[in-house]
Design a protein around this motif. Structure first.
Motif, mmCIF file in Angstrom:
data_model
loop_
_atom_site.group_PDB
_atom_site.id
_atom_site.type_symbol
_atom_site.label_atom_id
_atom_site.label_comp_id
_atom_site.label_asym_id
_atom_site.label_seq_id
_atom_site.Cartn_x
_atom_site.Cartn_y
_atom_site.Cartn_z
ATOM 1 N N THR A 146 0.843 -1.231 0.026
ATOM 2 C CA THR A 146 0.126 -0.185 -0.075
ATOM 3 C C THR A 146 0.652 1.247 0.093
ATOM 4 O O THR A 146 0.516 2.168 -0.779
ATOM 5 N N THR A 147 2.007 0.919 0.840
ATOM 6 C CA THR A 147 2.964 2.338 0.921
ATOM 7 C C THR A 147 3.611 2.696 -0.606
ATOM 8 O O THR A 147 3.760 3.598 -0.823
ATOM 9 N N LEU A 148 3.850 1.508 -1.126
ATOM 10 C CA LEU A 148 4.623 1.463 -2.368
ATOM 11 C C LEU A 148 3.685 1.982 -3.388
ATOM 12 O O LEU A 148 4.121 3.009 -4.033
ATOM 13 N N TYR A 149 2.330 1.655 -3.485
ATOM 14 C CA TYR A 149 1.496 2.103 -4.347
ATOM 15 C C TYR A 149 1.236 3.477 -4.189
ATOM 16 O O TYR A 149 1.131 4.485 -5.167
ATOM 17 N N ASN A 150 0.982 4.263 -3.134
ATOM 18 C CA ASN A 150 0.772 5.607 -2.493
ATOM 19 C C ASN A 150 2.056 6.547 -3.079
ATOM 20 O O ASN A 150 1.839 7.621 -3.430
ATOM 21 N N LEU A 165 -3.417 -12.146 -5.599
ATOM 22 C CA LEU A 165 -3.395 -11.039 -6.474
ATOM 23 C C LEU A 165 -4.712 -10.263 -6.265
ATOM 24 O O LEU A 165 -4.578 -8.896 -6.354
ATOM 25 N N ASP A 166 -5.934 -10.738 -6.256
ATOM 26 C CA ASP A 166 -6.994 -9.991 -6.158
ATOM 27 C C ASP A 166 -7.138 -9.280 -5.074
ATOM 28 O O ASP A 166 -7.428 -7.936 -4.681
ATOM 29 N N ASN A 167 -6.434 -9.877 -3.943
ATOM 30 C CA ASN A 167 -6.444 -9.176 -2.574
ATOM 31 C C ASN A 167 -5.504 -8.070 -2.636
ATOM 32 O O ASN A 167 -6.079 -6.951 -2.212
ATOM 33 N N VAL A 168 -4.273 -8.243 -3.242
ATOM 34 C CA VAL A 168 -3.284 -7.255 -3.441
ATOM 35 C C VAL A 168 -3.970 -5.967 -4.290
ATOM 36 O O VAL A 168 -3.910 -4.788 -3.820
ATOM 37 N N VAL A 169 -4.660 -6.170 -5.212
ATOM 38 C CA VAL A 169 -5.184 -5.287 -6.258
ATOM 39 C C VAL A 169 -6.229 -4.391 -5.608
ATOM 40 O O VAL A 169 -6.316 -3.310 -5.720
ATOM 41 N N SER A 170 -7.047 -5.024 -4.744
ATOM 42 C CA SER A 170 -8.476 -4.495 -4.137
ATOM 43 C C SER A 170 -7.902 -3.692 -2.794
ATOM 44 O O SER A 170 -8.158 -2.651 -2.582
ATOM 45 N N THR A 171 -6.857 -4.425 -1.986
ATOM 46 C CA THR A 171 -6.322 -3.763 -1.035
ATOM 47 C C THR A 171 -5.414 -2.693 -0.877
ATOM 48 O O THR A 171 -5.513 -1.555 -0.361
ATOM 49 N N CYS A 172 -4.488 -3.271 -1.721
ATOM 50 C CA CYS A 172 -3.221 -2.082 -1.827
ATOM 51 C C CYS A 172 -3.209 -1.077 -2.930
ATOM 52 O O CYS A 172 -2.700 -0.032 -2.934
ATOM 53 N N GLN A 232 -6.131 -0.057 -4.816
ATOM 54 C CA GLN A 232 -7.315 0.610 -5.062
ATOM 55 C C GLN A 232 -8.171 0.167 -6.189
ATOM 56 O O GLN A 232 -8.693 1.149 -6.941
ATOM 57 N N ARG A 233 -7.935 -1.158 -6.434
ATOM 58 C CA ARG A 233 -8.805 -1.757 -7.560
ATOM 59 C C ARG A 233 -8.860 -0.924 -8.731
ATOM 60 O O ARG A 233 -9.518 -0.674 -9.447
ATOM 61 N N ASN A 234 -7.384 -0.305 -9.039
ATOM 62 C CA ASN A 234 -7.008 0.482 -10.248
ATOM 63 C C ASN A 234 -7.158 -0.388 -11.324
ATOM 64 O O ASN A 234 -6.661 -1.476 -11.614
#
Length: 788
Positions: free
Chosen positions: A354-358, A407-414, A416-418
């Motif tokens: 999440t930090t990485l994405y932000n 992967l679904d969990n990462v995309v939705s949680t970290c 932001q379902r981009n």
């Protein structure tokens, strides 16, 4: 006096401590005015020039007796003109300025003022009213300038400590601001009349700022030492030392107020920031792991935002934050991802991701593009290792489902379902799952079979439904969906015919999902299988009404819907043959023109057995039943005798005898003992067999699917594909009539739903030319014409 007469009127305004003098013109001898009287002190009367003239006429006399006498007539207020123009005292300008100058110097030297502020204010007002404002402004400017110049000397000492220098500068600035506020309050009338009427000159406050800026702040030595001192304090604070924040805030506010913040400070500050974070980024990328580095970047951004909040000018915000993002993130995007993305994803470490994405989203376009590309590469790399390695075939589908869920969990949680990451994930799955042709489709079909079997007690109906939804997601990525259909159909047939389906609702739910995904053409044969099962139930109910002794259930299977089963000729007991013929006669009487072909491999029976410990019912396959029925006529039979009597294929017979004599329920005894059945083995009925259950199911030992059977299934798929290719070619050519080779190939790729090589398409085109469905153009061999 004739002509224009002038009248002086005293007017006091609301809460102000000053009076305005207005001159009114009139052509009449008398002019009535509305006048408001208030209690006036002696000082106030003295400060008004109309009161200083002893010959002033127009004095209004009021007697208390006339005011208070009851019944007295009300008298009108009459204002009369001056008989002569009032004159200023001699040397009034010099005297008044001397008084004002003394007050200003007292303010500048922090001494007590000898006059009241009201008196000073009135003096300014009077000078302005008598056209002395211009000289008054010049005198005040010169006085303030002289004081500002006198302050320069204290900053020129070379040996002064930087901290002491900054404190002295702050004290000087604060004192100057206090003084100018006080001076302005005295000269407010000048500020609101003369200054407003002359746009070219500064207000008193701006004049004070301009003088301070010109003589002190713009002094090269003073400015350099001030800015360098500020930069040193900020550098120490960034390093973790405690510094005087209020001092920083005051001096930076001074630079902003003097309008030299950007020119004198901001450029040097941003350069120092860039140097600091460039070096820090290079060093920490070598020393820290990616999660710690990301945490440090986040901390630095938070600290700089706090600096903007506490003492930096807001105009610096964009450039400051952009500098940090560039030096700590933009310059190291690839390095961060190459060094740490894989370990973060393997965790998965959701907080760090999440930090990485932000942080990467702060780097416009480039940041998320790089992250998405590395995310895609990670999926392809890991997914390919799951699919390609044959030793992982048993766990492939379970691993793929787990990987997809992660992967679904990462995309939705970290992330932001981009949508960009969702699309990238789908593209990566579709890429790696088709790296190994046909095998994933086959294994997914077998995984579904495992979950839909009656023996599967792992999940409730709701969990099974969710699992089927996840499997359908994998199914969407497969190019060779016809391979899945072939293996799924073969396994479905076994579940339906042997009665091993866990739930009819689950079977129909899966069928509905396949139909929704691929259309009715894909599932028409599978639906036909279910229809055959339902029709067979109705036929058996009708047949039982015939009143036959043996309870016989027959499944009538439409050959085109079901998998192809090789015919097996076995010797049935006369009783079974008679019932078989009776059913055939019954069925063909109702459905003329049809042909029945019996499939012994799929049959199963229930036998009643008499043991010394009591009677039992044995639930067995048809082959097991044929072997057991032989022991009604003999107690001991050899392998060869059983083989001759039943005509069962040798390998199948060995597995059948193994299940009866070597399994958990040993209703036969084998001599000699052992796990394997040999040609010289003898078998006898086990009369002393015991079991706590009355009905015992003896499972047939299943032969693992051989590579030949797999190849046969794949061959059938390949054959079906050839028919589909031929149909697609004819369909396109019939519509277009004439088409070049490249356009025909392109059109076929758009229509066909399974992967196919150009060489295979070329073979089918040649085959259709040979069969006169199409021909090559005589003038252009690269073009085909449709033959009607």
């Amino acid at each position: 006096m004739s002509g224009v007469s002038k009248t002086s009127v005293l007017v006091e305004e609301g809460g102000n401590q000053f009076r305005k003098r207005s001159h009114l013109s009139s052509n009449n001898d008398q002019c009535s005015k509305r006048t408001k009287f208030d209690d006036m002190s002696a000082n106030e009367k003295k400060s008004n020039f109309s009161m200083l003239n002893p010959n002033s006429n127009g004095t209004i006399k009021m007697t208390s007796s006339s005011m208070n006498k009851p019944g007295a007539a009300t008298k009108k207020l009459v204002i009369k003109n001056f008989k002569s123009k009032p004159n200023l005292p001699e040397n009034y300008q010099e005297t008044t300025w001397s008084k004002l100058r003394e007050a200003v110097i007292a303010i500048q030297t922090s001494k007590a003022i000898a006059y009241s502020l009201e008196e000073l204010y009135q003096a300014v007002e009077n000078m302005c009213s008598h056209k002395m404002a211009s000289q008054l402004y010049v005198n005040l400017t010169n006085l303030v300038e002289a004081h500002v110049k006198s302050n320069i000397e204290q900053f020129l000492s070379e040996s002064m400590d930087r901290q002491v220098f900054l404190k002295r500068m702050d004290d000087c600035w604060r004192a100057h601001c206090r003084q100018m506020i006080m001076i302005r309050s005295i000269f407010l009338y000048l500020d609101r009349t003369y200054v407003l009427q002359n746009p070219s000159i500064h207000s008193i406050w701006d004049m004070g700022l301009d003088l301070f800026r010109h003589h002190i702040a713009m002094n090269t030595l003073i400015q350099t030492r001030t800015v360098d001192g500020l930069l040193l304090l900020i550098e120490r604070e960034r390093g973790g030392d405690a510094v005087d924040i209020s001092l920083l805030k005051s001096l930076l506010r001074m630079l902003s107020d003097l309008q030299i913040y950007q020119d004198a400070f901001e450029h040097k500050f941003l350069q120092a920031t860039e140097r600091l974070y460039a070096a820090e980024g290079q060093r920490l990328m070598r020393e820290l792991a990616v999660p710690q580095y990301l945490a440090h970047v986040e901390k630095r951004l938070r600290e700089e935002n706090e600096r903007l909040l506490h003492y930096l000018d807001p105009c610096t915000k964009w450039q400051l934050i952009h500098t940090i993002e560039r030096q700590l993130l933009s310059e190291h995007l690839t390095g961060i991802l190459s060094k740490g993305l894989e370990s973060l994803m393997d965790g998965p470490r959701l907080h760090d991701l999440t930090t990485l994405y932000n942080l990467f989203s702060r780097v416009k376009e480039l940041g998320l593009n790089e992250l998405c590309n590395h995310f895609n590469a990670y999926i392809k790399k890991k997914g390919r290792t799951i699919v390609i390695e044959p030793e992982r075939d048993k766990t492939m589908v379970a691993e793929l489902l787990e990987f997809k869920e992660q992967l679904d969990n990462v995309v939705s949680t970290c992330f932001q379902r981009n949508d960009r990451f969702l699309y990238s994930m789908r593209e990566a799955f579709e890429y790696f799952i088709n790296q190994r042709q046909n095998k994933p489709a086959e294994l997914i079909a077998k995984f579904v079979d495992l979950k839909l079997r009656a023996g599967n007690k792992e999940a409730t109906e709701e969990e099974l439904e969710r699992l089927l939804d996840k499997i359908m997601v994998l199914f969407r990525f497969i190019h060779g969906k016809d391979v899945f259909e072939a293996f799924y159909k073969k396994d479905l047939a076994k579940r339906l015919l042997v009665g091993k389906s866990a739930s009819v609702d689950a079977e129909k739910s899966m069928l509905s999902k396949l139909k929704q995904e691929c259309g009715g053409g894909f599932t028409c044969k599978l639906e036909g299988m279910f229809k055959d099962m339902e029709l067979s139930k109705d036929i058996n109910i009708t047949y039982k009404q015939e009143g036959v002794g043996l309870e016989l259930s027959v499944y009538i299977l439409t050959m085109g819907f079901w998998p192809t089963y090789p015919p097996v000729e076995v010797r049935l007991p006369a009783e079974l043959t008679r019932h078989q013929d009776h059913f055939a006669k019954f069925y063909l009487a109702k459905h003329s023109g049809r042909k029945l072909q019996w499939q012994a491999t799929l049959g199963h029976c229930v036998l009643r057995a008499h043991f010394s410990q009591g009677n039992k019912e044995l639930q067995v396959s048809l082959f097991q039943a044929l072997v057991l029925l032989l022991f009604n006529d003999g107690d001991n039979l050899s392998f060869e005798e059983i083989k001759t009597a039943t005509n069962i294929e040798e390998g199948e017979l060995r597995r059948t005898l193994q299940s009866l004599a070597c399994g958990k329920a040993r209703v036969l005894l084998k001599a000699p003992r052992g796990r394997d059945v040999q040609d010289d083995d003898h078998f006898s009925f086990h009369a002393d067999f015991t079991n706590k259950l009355f009905r015992i199911k003896i499972n047939q030992i299943q032969m693992k699917e051989t590579s030949e059977e797999q190849k046969a299934t794949e061959e059938r798929v390949f054959q079906d594909r050839q028919y589909q290719i031929d149909a697609a070619i004819v369909r396109v050519m019939k519509m277009r009539k004439a088409l070049s080779h490249n356009l025909l190939i392109s059109e076929l790729y758009n229509q066909l739903k399974f992967p196919v090589k150009p060489a295979d398409l070329k073979k089918r085109i040649e085959s259709l030319i040979d069969r006169d469905y199409m021909e090559r153009d005589k003038d252009n061999p690269n073009q085909y014409n449709y033959v009607a």
